[in-house]
Scaffold this motif. Structure first.
Motif, PDB file in Angstrom:
ATOM      1  N   GLN A 175      -4.801  16.643  -1.783  1.00 48.30           N
ATOM      2  CA  GLN A 175      -5.315  16.199  -2.734  1.00 48.30           C
ATOM      3  C   GLN A 175      -4.576  14.820  -3.117  1.00 48.30           C
ATOM      4  O   GLN A 175      -5.070  13.685  -3.675  1.00 48.30           O
ATOM      5  N   TYR A 182      -5.426  12.231  -0.774  1.00 51.60           N
ATOM      6  CA  TYR A 182      -6.821  11.683  -1.415  1.00 51.60           C
ATOM      7  C   TYR A 182      -6.805  10.753  -2.526  1.00 51.60           C
ATOM      8  O   TYR A 182      -7.666   9.658  -2.412  1.00 51.60           O
ATOM      9  N   GLU A 183      -6.034  11.016  -3.514  1.00 48.66           N
ATOM     10  CA  GLU A 183      -6.103  10.229  -4.742  1.00 48.66           C
ATOM     11  C   GLU A 183      -5.515   8.899  -4.524  1.00 48.66           C
ATOM     12  O   GLU A 183      -5.851   7.881  -5.044  1.00 48.66           O
ATOM     13  N   ARG A 184      -4.228   8.831  -3.673  1.00 46.00           N
ATOM     14  CA  ARG A 184      -3.781   7.585  -3.342  1.00 46.00           C
ATOM     15  C   ARG A 184      -4.556   6.789  -2.347  1.00 46.00           C
ATOM     16  O   ARG A 184      -4.586   5.558  -2.898  1.00 46.00           O
ATOM     17  N   ARG A 187      -7.747   6.632  -2.467  1.00 40.72           N
ATOM     18  CA  ARG A 187      -8.953   5.957  -3.273  1.00 40.72           C
ATOM     19  C   ARG A 187      -8.509   4.679  -4.100  1.00 40.72           C
ATOM     20  O   ARG A 187      -9.334   3.929  -4.526  1.00 40.72           O
ATOM     21  N   GLU A 188      -7.288   4.609  -4.576  1.00 43.44           N
ATOM     22  CA  GLU A 188      -6.638   3.546  -5.074  1.00 43.44           C
ATOM     23  C   GLU A 188      -6.702   2.160  -4.177  1.00 43.44           C
ATOM     24  O   GLU A 188      -6.523   1.070  -4.531  1.00 43.44           O
TER      25      GLU A 188
END
Length: 275
Positions: free
Chosen positions: A258, A261-263, A265-266
């Motif tokens: 997770q 994934y979040e990193r 997306r940035e």
């Protein structure tokens, strides 16, 4: 360094030495500032060099880099005899010569790197006994020069070889020793070592450890890719980013997945995320 001299002589064989020496100088001609490199090699081969400096260390490092490139392009069967010739004709005389302590340690470190590469080439050919002798010499030189990077890289190489030979428990011990030998390793090196720990654990049937180390290696590798992504304009890299999202989506509830994934997306373009 008579052990290194004997090892190289046994490897290249007496009937090929003169031919290999000529071929080796042709490799030297591809090194930047090759006249200086050739001159230093000729001096070492004549046995007239009694003192070494950092330029001699750079000669060994530059030639090792060229031999590594040759191995990548043509394979160990072509490159290894040249590496053995270079060890006998140039590196061994350099190691016997006098010089400041810092230069001598740097020379041993450069020689260790070349021995490790030569051992890797021998593994590629299936010459496992010869490879082990080169690896042992690499470890000896790396230890004497306090070159922790080459020391743990060589240990990792011996672990890879042990996996190839079906010696899982030994491969695991060597992979763990390689990781323990470099406690200050950066993310790239840590991923490199963890990947082999995963490989060796899988060889022993230790699924839990294999997955743990594999997760560690893949988290660090993708993190490094994301570091470089904004600086690279490449269709292949875009494709790898798309693949990454596909691979981690099924595991999104995993904390590490997770966070990755979040990193991502940035950093990654939105149209690649949506694919």
């Amino acid at each position: 360094m008579e052990g290194l001299l004997d090892l190289g002589r046994q490897d290249m064989g007496p009937s090929r030495r003169s031919v290999l020496s000529v071929a080796l100088f042709s490799v030297a001609l591809t090194v930047p500032e090759w006249p200086d490199v050739v001159g230093r090699m000729e001096t070492a081969q004549r046995g007239t060099r009694t003192r070494i400096g950092m330029s001699d260390v750079h000669t060994v490092s530059a030639m090792t880099e060229q031999l590594s490139s040759m191995d990548d392009q043509f394979g160990g069967r072509a490159a290894r005899p040249l590496a053995a010739t270079f060890l006998v004709n140039t590196v061994a005389p350099f190691l016997r010569a006098d010089g400041p302590e810092g230069v001598r340690k740097a020379m041993m470190s450069a020689a260790s790197d070349l021995c490790c590469l030569t051992g890797y080439m021998a593994v590629d050919e299936g010459l496992h006994g010869l490879a082990q002798r080169y690896y042992l010499k690499a470890l000896e030189l790396a230890g004497a020069s306090e070159d922790h990077l080459t020391y743990c890289t060589t240990l990792r190489g011996t672990s890879v070889q042990a996996v190839d030979l079906g010696q899982g428990p030994l491969a695991k011990r060597l992979a763990d020793a390689a990781a323990a030998s470099s406690p200050q390793a950066g993310p790239r090196m840590r991923a490199f070592l963890a990947g082999q720990q995963a490989h060796a654990a899988a060889q022993t049937g230790d699924r839990r450890s294999a997955l743990m180390y594999l997760q560690e290696a893949a988290r660090q590798t993708w993190g490094l890719a994301l570091d470089d992504y904004p600086l690279v304009d490449s269709g292949r890299i875009d494709k790898r980013m798309t693949d990454m999202f596909k691979l981690i989506r099924p595991h999104i509830r995993n904390h590490a997945a997770q966070a990755l994934y979040e990193r991502a997306r940035e950093v990654v373009r939105p149209e690649l995320i949506a694919v």
